[in-house]
Write a protein that holds these residues in place. Sequence first.
Motif: not given
Lengths: 110, 114
Positions: B9, B33, B90, B103-108
């Motif tokens: 994180r 991505f 991200l 599109q689905y993202f991680g927490p960054g």
Amino acid sequence: TQLLEQSPQFLSIQEGENLTVYCNSSSVFSSLQWYRQEPGEGPVLLVTVVTGGEVKKLKRLTFQFGDARKDSSLHITAAQPGDTGLYLCAGDNYGQNFVFGPGTRLSVLP
Amino acid sequence: DVKVTQSSRYLVKRTGEKVFLECVQDMDHENMFWYRQDPGLGLRLIYFSYDVKMKEKGDIPEGYSVSREKKERFSLILESASTNQTSMYLCASSLLQGQTYEQYFGPGTRLTVT
């Protein structure tokens, strides 16, 4: 280069008010997505609109895709503090890549 | 539910260090991505990948490289970190849902280069 613009850039309103944010482009997209991002987190997908003129509702949120598939709007009715966040629109370039707008930062005050 | 995880994180590195950011998705998505997000600039695409061992440059690939040895894992590499690479990174994956890709993202990962 495809670009997406969002307006307003910042918005601060009182709980219970209505608001609309806009996403505009000169390019046509196969679909458009709206995300909400909270501080320190990744964007979370809210909705995808595909057909020109399409309207989708998600509780108090109403999303509309322009007839020409170049623009979109997000309307929130009776905003609540939990709606606070960064709202991002993203254009899908037929699955090849996504173009993101800079976002609208919304603050809903209790 | 789709889950995209990122290895860290928060990360602090020194100028010149080699940095690895890892991303894993658990939904068998073909496309992955890497973006960076900076205030006022929005999300900018660094690299993306359609399949294992395939990669395509995005809008700002300079100073970065990627690796996709397995379908579920997409790594971003900063060969020699510089202060201008301080940013929020991200990772996302996407899947064709009907007519569209979602599109689905991680927490960054918030990376600071000192």
